[in-house]
Design a protein around this motif. Sequence first.
Motif, mmCIF file in Angstrom:
data_model
loop_
_atom_site.group_PDB
_atom_site.id
_atom_site.type_symbol
_atom_site.label_atom_id
_atom_site.label_comp_id
_atom_site.label_asym_id
_atom_site.label_seq_id
_atom_site.Cartn_x
_atom_site.Cartn_y
_atom_site.Cartn_z
ATOM 1 N N VAL A 274 -67.535 77.901 65.765
ATOM 2 C CA VAL A 274 -68.665 77.924 66.700
ATOM 3 C C VAL A 274 -68.184 77.617 68.112
ATOM 4 O O VAL A 274 -68.598 78.259 69.083
ATOM 5 C CB VAL A 274 -69.746 76.919 66.254
ATOM 6 C CG1 VAL A 274 -70.810 76.745 67.334
ATOM 7 C CG2 VAL A 274 -70.401 77.390 64.964
ATOM 8 N N GLU B 220 -68.586 79.888 71.439
ATOM 9 C CA GLU B 220 -69.238 79.348 72.635
ATOM 10 C C GLU B 220 -68.338 79.483 73.859
ATOM 11 O O GLU B 220 -68.819 79.832 74.954
ATOM 12 C CB GLU B 220 -69.596 77.878 72.390
ATOM 13 C CG GLU B 220 -70.736 77.683 71.401
ATOM 14 C CD GLU B 220 -70.968 76.223 71.075
ATOM 15 O OE1 GLU B 220 -72.051 75.888 70.587
ATOM 16 O OE2 GLU B 220 -70.044 75.403 71.288
ATOM 17 N N TYR C 80 -73.934 86.452 70.904
ATOM 18 C CA TYR C 80 -75.136 85.631 70.731
ATOM 19 C C TYR C 80 -75.822 85.931 69.398
ATOM 20 O O TYR C 80 -76.333 85.029 68.732
ATOM 21 C CB TYR C 80 -76.105 85.875 71.887
ATOM 22 C CG TYR C 80 -75.698 85.219 73.175
ATOM 23 C CD1 TYR C 80 -75.756 83.844 73.327
ATOM 24 C CD2 TYR C 80 -75.246 85.985 74.253
ATOM 25 C CE1 TYR C 80 -75.386 83.243 74.519
ATOM 26 C CE2 TYR C 80 -74.866 85.387 75.449
ATOM 27 C CZ TYR C 80 -74.933 84.019 75.573
ATOM 28 O OH TYR C 80 -74.555 83.422 76.741
ATOM 29 N N LEU D 2 -73.913 84.224 66.663
ATOM 30 C CA LEU D 2 -73.959 82.770 66.731
ATOM 31 C C LEU D 2 -75.329 82.211 66.359
ATOM 32 O O LEU D 2 -75.412 81.098 65.804
ATOM 33 C CB LEU D 2 -73.593 82.326 68.151
ATOM 34 C CG LEU D 2 -73.263 80.856 68.381
ATOM 35 C CD1 LEU D 2 -72.122 80.420 67.488
ATOM 36 C CD2 LEU D 2 -72.930 80.615 69.845
ATOM 37 N N ALA D 3 -76.399 82.959 66.624
ATOM 38 C CA ALA D 3 -77.753 82.433 66.424
ATOM 39 C C ALA D 3 -78.016 81.991 64.981
ATOM 40 O O ALA D 3 -78.456 80.857 64.749
ATOM 41 C CB ALA D 3 -78.781 83.471 66.873
ATOM 42 N N TYR E 260 -76.143 78.789 64.171
ATOM 43 C CA TYR E 260 -76.833 77.623 64.728
ATOM 44 C C TYR E 260 -77.959 77.162 63.801
ATOM 45 O O TYR E 260 -78.142 75.961 63.568
ATOM 46 C CB TYR E 260 -77.422 77.974 66.096
ATOM 47 C CG TYR E 260 -76.473 77.852 67.256
ATOM 48 C CD1 TYR E 260 -75.476 76.889 67.288
ATOM 49 C CD2 TYR E 260 -76.585 78.712 68.353
ATOM 50 C CE1 TYR E 260 -74.620 76.776 68.376
ATOM 51 C CE2 TYR E 260 -75.727 78.610 69.434
ATOM 52 C CZ TYR E 260 -74.751 77.641 69.436
ATOM 53 O OH TYR E 260 -73.907 77.538 70.512
ATOM 54 N N LEU F 231 -76.727 75.371 60.817
ATOM 55 C CA LEU F 231 -76.141 74.076 61.162
ATOM 56 C C LEU F 231 -77.191 73.060 61.587
ATOM 57 O O LEU F 231 -76.842 71.948 61.991
ATOM 58 C CB LEU F 231 -75.118 74.251 62.292
ATOM 59 C CG LEU F 231 -73.836 75.002 61.938
ATOM 60 C CD1 LEU F 231 -72.961 75.166 63.173
ATOM 61 C CD2 LEU F 231 -73.063 74.270 60.847
ATOM 62 N N ARG G 118 -79.388 73.468 64.156
ATOM 63 C CA ARG G 118 -79.563 73.495 65.609
ATOM 64 C C ARG G 118 -80.534 74.621 65.975
ATOM 65 O O ARG G 118 -80.159 75.613 66.609
ATOM 66 C CB ARG G 118 -78.209 73.692 66.292
ATOM 67 C CG ARG G 118 -77.218 72.578 65.994
ATOM 68 C CD ARG G 118 -75.804 72.919 66.427
ATOM 69 N NE ARG G 118 -75.703 73.201 67.849
ATOM 70 C CZ ARG G 118 -74.574 73.540 68.462
ATOM 71 N NH1 ARG G 118 -73.445 73.640 67.749
ATOM 72 N NH2 ARG G 118 -74.548 73.786 69.752
ATOM 73 N N ASP H 172 -80.890 75.738 69.731
ATOM 74 C CA ASP H 172 -79.792 76.593 70.185
ATOM 75 C C ASP H 172 -79.905 77.992 69.589
ATOM 76 O O ASP H 172 -79.579 78.987 70.242
ATOM 77 C CB ASP H 172 -78.451 75.968 69.793
ATOM 78 C CG ASP H 172 -78.177 74.682 70.549
ATOM 79 O OD1 ASP H 172 -78.705 74.539 71.661
ATOM 80 O OD2 ASP H 172 -77.453 73.824 70.021
ATOM 81 N N ALA H 173 -80.365 78.072 68.332
ATOM 82 C CA ALA H 173 -80.541 79.383 67.706
ATOM 83 C C ALA H 173 -81.589 80.207 68.452
ATOM 84 O O ALA H 173 -81.392 81.407 68.702
ATOM 85 C CB ALA H 173 -80.950 79.208 66.244
ATOM 86 N N ALA I 200 -80.090 81.475 71.628
ATOM 87 C CA ALA I 200 -79.126 82.550 71.383
ATOM 88 C C ALA I 200 -79.846 83.866 71.091
ATOM 89 O O ALA I 200 -79.438 84.931 71.580
ATOM 90 C CB ALA I 200 -78.207 82.168 70.229
#
Length: 387
Positions: free
Chosen positions: A145, A149, A162, A165-166, A169, A172, A174, A177-178, A181
Amino acid sequence: MISLPLFAAFALMTAFAALAVLWPLSRVRATRAARDADLAVYRDQLAEIARDAKSGRLPKAEAEAARIEVARRMLAADAAREGAAAEDPGRAKWRRRAAAVFAMVFVPAFAAGLYGVLGNPAIPGAPLAERLAAVPDRSDVAILVRRVEEHLQKTPNDGQGYEILAPIYLRLGRPEDAARAYAEAIRILGPSAMRHSARGEALVVASDGLVTADAARAFADALALDPDEPRAAYFLGLAAEQDGRKEDAARIWGQLLARAPADAPFRPLVVAALARVGGAAPAAPAAAGPGPGAADVAAAASMSTDERNAMVRGMVARLAARLESEPNDIDGWLRLVRAYGVLGDRDKATEALKTARAAFKDNAEALGRLDAAEKELAPRAGSGDKG
């Protein structure tokens, strides 16, 4: 083995720690001097109160109250001084030395013994910069991750980054943050029903299950692009239920079930939600098979083998062409994969699975159905003749 500079650093740290413990023990004399100074101050206060009372600047009652308060403080300080003086100097000195020996010898010895049991000096250091530069283990999600980033900081217009990663997130824990993203992916790659719906779900998770106004707008945007997007419909029904609009929730969920396939994995969840608001679930539609309809079967009965094969391949080609423009039809992809399996076109079936997985990479339920179709494909694809 521990290097000499490192050992010296540890020894210095231990000495500072022991000094922090021993320093207060050496301040007995300073404490006594402070008590004597307090008594001197109290005596001066009593003399000043007596002068003010004699001159008339201080009423008699107030002077008496002030004198009593100062006397009380004076007696308390004097008692503390007598208690300190009554202590055996030799015994106090012995206690201080015992505490010093314990801090200087036994604490480091205990720490060294504990390190000998639990520590491993042979393990090399692992600074964060070196761990980020090294090839990360697949299980080290945090490093992966961080890599993405850092990549996005350098290339902030990488929408695919993005979008990858979403969902990580979200897994995890988060969700904020998701959601951010997904918003970046929408800004860069453009809106899609899947992206809006996924962003709305992240916002719901971030608000502990509450469908906020921002999340509801995301789901509405998803349905505007794809009226059959099931996740958006479910959460809009949940929003209606949370607002106390049970009839609206029942209507939304009922329509979702009416158009959902019989084997849709989300059906049990929606049925339970519909029952919660007092609605009745419609009958599940019959599962659509990969073969032609009744009219096609009747027409094919009078055809030759080559004509029937040509007809089937034409139907499969039309389905494949439609999925190119409508890639969010998971049932269509499943029918196409099964059809290629029946025709023995293993390569085309594999390519269709690959394309479908790319279209549903953020939908775990759809990916599971595609995996099941691939397992069914293995024995079936080998039984036909390719061509």
